[in-house]
Design a protein around this motif. Structure first.
Motif, short mmCIF file in Angstrom:
data_model
loop_
_atom_site.label_atom_id
_atom_site.label_comp_id
_atom_site.label_asym_id
_atom_site.label_seq_id
_atom_site.Cartn_x
_atom_site.Cartn_y
_atom_site.Cartn_z
N GLU A 142 -5.99 3.52 -6.30
CA GLU A 142 -5.24 4.36 -5.55
C GLU A 142 -4.39 5.17 -6.31
O GLU A 142 -3.91 6.24 -6.07
CB GLU A 142 -4.36 3.44 -4.55
N ILE A 143 -3.48 4.63 -7.37
CA ILE A 143 -2.79 5.38 -8.37
C ILE A 143 -3.46 6.79 -9.03
O ILE A 143 -3.22 7.68 -9.09
CB ILE A 143 -2.39 4.53 -9.39
N GLN A 162 1.20 4.27 -3.28
CA GLN A 162 0.94 5.42 -2.81
C GLN A 162 2.09 6.46 -3.42
O GLN A 162 1.87 7.57 -4.05
CB GLN A 162 0.89 5.85 -1.21
N ASP A 163 3.38 5.78 -3.27
CA ASP A 163 4.43 6.48 -3.84
C ASP A 163 4.37 6.57 -5.33
O ASP A 163 4.94 7.48 -6.07
CB ASP A 163 5.67 5.86 -3.59
N PHE A 189 -5.20 -1.10 -6.25
CA PHE A 189 -3.84 -0.37 -6.53
C PHE A 189 -4.42 0.64 -7.64
O PHE A 189 -3.60 1.50 -7.79
CB PHE A 189 -2.82 -1.28 -6.73
N ASP A 199 0.82 -1.31 0.10
CA ASP A 199 0.07 -0.03 0.06
C ASP A 199 0.75 1.23 -0.02
O ASP A 199 0.59 2.43 -0.54
CB ASP A 199 -0.88 -0.14 1.37
N ALA A 200 1.80 1.10 0.66
CA ALA A 200 2.94 2.43 0.88
C ALA A 200 3.56 2.49 -0.57
O ALA A 200 3.81 3.70 -0.88
CB ALA A 200 3.89 2.09 2.25
N ARG A 236 -6.11 8.12 -7.52
CA ARG A 236 -6.41 8.96 -6.36
C ARG A 236 -5.15 9.98 -6.38
O ARG A 236 -5.31 10.93 -6.16
CB ARG A 236 -6.98 8.35 -5.46
N GLN A 237 -4.00 9.21 -6.43
CA GLN A 237 -2.81 9.97 -5.83
C GLN A 237 -2.41 10.74 -7.07
O GLN A 237 -1.69 12.04 -6.75
CB GLN A 237 -1.75 9.03 -5.48
N SER A 238 -2.28 10.39 -8.44
CA SER A 238 -2.10 11.22 -9.49
C SER A 238 -2.88 11.97 -10.20
O SER A 238 -2.63 13.06 -10.90
CB SER A 238 -1.46 10.03 -10.67
N GLY A 252 1.76 6.68 -7.20
CA GLY A 252 0.94 7.51 -7.79
C GLY A 252 1.28 8.82 -7.54
O GLY A 252 1.02 9.88 -8.39
N LYS A 253 2.30 9.33 -6.70
CA LYS A 253 2.86 10.45 -6.46
C LYS A 253 3.89 10.66 -7.46
O LYS A 253 4.46 11.81 -7.74
CB LYS A 253 3.40 10.78 -5.01
#
Length: 431
Positions: free
Chosen positions: A143-144, A113-114, A140, A109-110, A146-148, A116-117
């Protein structure tokens, strides 16, 4: 002379464990500039010095050194940094189950998130970590997004291709096993297939969806777990009938449609004892899959009950376990049956010793047992021996110096019974 060879995109490999580092080194030696990411700074420093922190993977040291010398492999402890430099991101971060068999996503998960950033538009993300069906897209991929702020299948591409390799032969398996690939859409599948064709030069097996590819890897592990549980069940029944199961299996498997596996003292490693829970926790909580888990996890207790029947009690007895690793000729303690044996033997107030040539004394002590060299004179005080992992060092082991030994429990059915019993030592095996 003009070089007309295509310029290959940069690759980020997230997770530089045994499989991740091997993938990174193979990619780098097949023309890709690779940025490997790992949170362990010691691993990063070794890779950037051209060294492998994995010591028992044939050919890996040379591949890492070649990639380093050719300036094709670099390492960083920042996932974001690696991802931001690449157009292809390969994720091989482990997923575990906890003591209650719940799925533990904390590390991946961590990492996601990276990703995606740091991800660039039009990048391809490929997951190789074994996952429950649906996670690549629903957990996943989203989540990508959401982050990107990028759209899955449009602004970035998403594929799944499970690792299917075996410790101590990863490089060989990468060449020889078909690469199963699924994509979130046709473009993702096409991009991932083109990448693996160049990066691994292996046979490709395209499937219809991410979920099919995810399911296939877990199903492989469930198949093996169920087959081993069947072998263990048959072995226990054969004992009741005074029949040797190893002879039965040889006879049965001479029929081409019979593939009975070998019974044993337990099942360990990153795969077989863990991945069936990816199905069990998603609804497959009845039938062969959960039953097989129970059977295989019970084999350590079964072995100790057989030992107690032979030598009466384990209290204050000196018991030597051969092999901390979950299987022979690897250094890998994950889910090893030895860990169950150590706990149960201590509960029975036995004195527990472990020998494993792949581990240092301090490493063995960390698992709650006392290390014992086979050259130590104290082996003459050992009351019982349990073979858990059949390392090559144990192939020619003689038992004449085990003066007080009452019983050898051959948990892998590897030794010849008559050679042990002629020394006045009792022999027990599985089946």
């Amino acid at each position: 002379m003009i070089d007309n060879s295509p310029i290959l995109p940069e690759v980020a490999v997230i997770g530089l464990g045994k499989i991740g580092l091997t993938l990174a080194a193979v990619f780098a030696n097949n023309g890709y500039k690779v940025y490997g990411a790992d949170k362990n700074k010691d691993v990063v420093n070794q890779v950037n010095a051209g060294k492998s922190h994995i010591t028992n993977e044939p050919g890996l040291n040379q591949l890492v050194l070649q990639a380093h010398d050719n300036q094709m492999l670099f390492a960083t402890d920042s996932n974001i940094e690696a991802v931001s430099k690449a157009k292809i991101i390969v994720v091989i971060v482990p997923v575990f189950v906890d003591e209650n068999h719940a799925i533990d996503y904390q590390f991946i998960d961590a990492a996601v998130q990276d990703i995606g950033k740091g991800i660039q538009k039009d990048s391809l993300v490929i997951f190789e970590t074994t996952l429950p069906p649906g996670d690549t897209k629903e957990r996943f991929g989203k989540e990508i997004e959401r982050q990107s702020g990028l759209g899955m299948g449009e602004d970035f591409y998403l594929a799944y291709s499970p690792e299917r390799v075996y410790s101590n032969r990863i490089i060989e398996d990468l060449k020889n096993y078909p690469k199963v690939i699924g994509g979130v859409n046709e473009k993702s599948l096409e991009l991932a297939s083109d990448f693996y064709k160049q990066a691994l030069n292996c046979e490709l097996m395209k499937v219809s969806s991410l979920e099919t590819a995810e399911f296939s890897k877990v199903a492989e592990c469930v198949y093996r777990d169920v087959n081993i549980a069947l072998a263990n069940e048959l072995a226990q029944f054969a004992e009741q009938k005074d029949i040797h199961i190893s002879e039965v299996i040889s006879a049965s498997n001479s029929q081409p449609y019979s593939h009975i596996h070998a019974p044993g003292i337990g099942v360990g490693g990153h795969c077989i004892p863990i991945y069936p829970y990816f199905f069990i926790n998603r609804g497959l909580n009845e039938g062969l899959t959960p039953l097989s888990r129970k059977i295989n996890d019970s084999m350590a207790d079964y072995a100790l009950s057989k030992i107690e029947n032979r030598i009466d009690t384990l209290r204050n007895k000196n018991v030597l376990i051969l092999g901390l690793s979950y299987r022979g000729n690897v250094k890998e303690p994950t889910q090893s049956t030895t860990l169950l044996l150590i706990d149960q033997l201590r509960d029975k107030q036995a004195n527990v010793f472990v020998n494993d040539p792949h581990f240092s004394n301090s490493e063995i002590i960390q698992f709650g047992a006392l290390p014992l060299s086979l050259n130590n004179k104290f082996i003459s005080e050992v009351d019982a021996i349990i073979l858990q992992a059949f390392h090559k060092e144990y192939e020619s082991l003689t038992f004449k110096d085990f003066k007080k030994c009452k019983l050898v429990f051959d948990g892998r059915n590897k030794w010849k019974e008559e050679e042990i019993t002629k020394l006045g030592i009792q022999y027990e095996g599985i089946g």
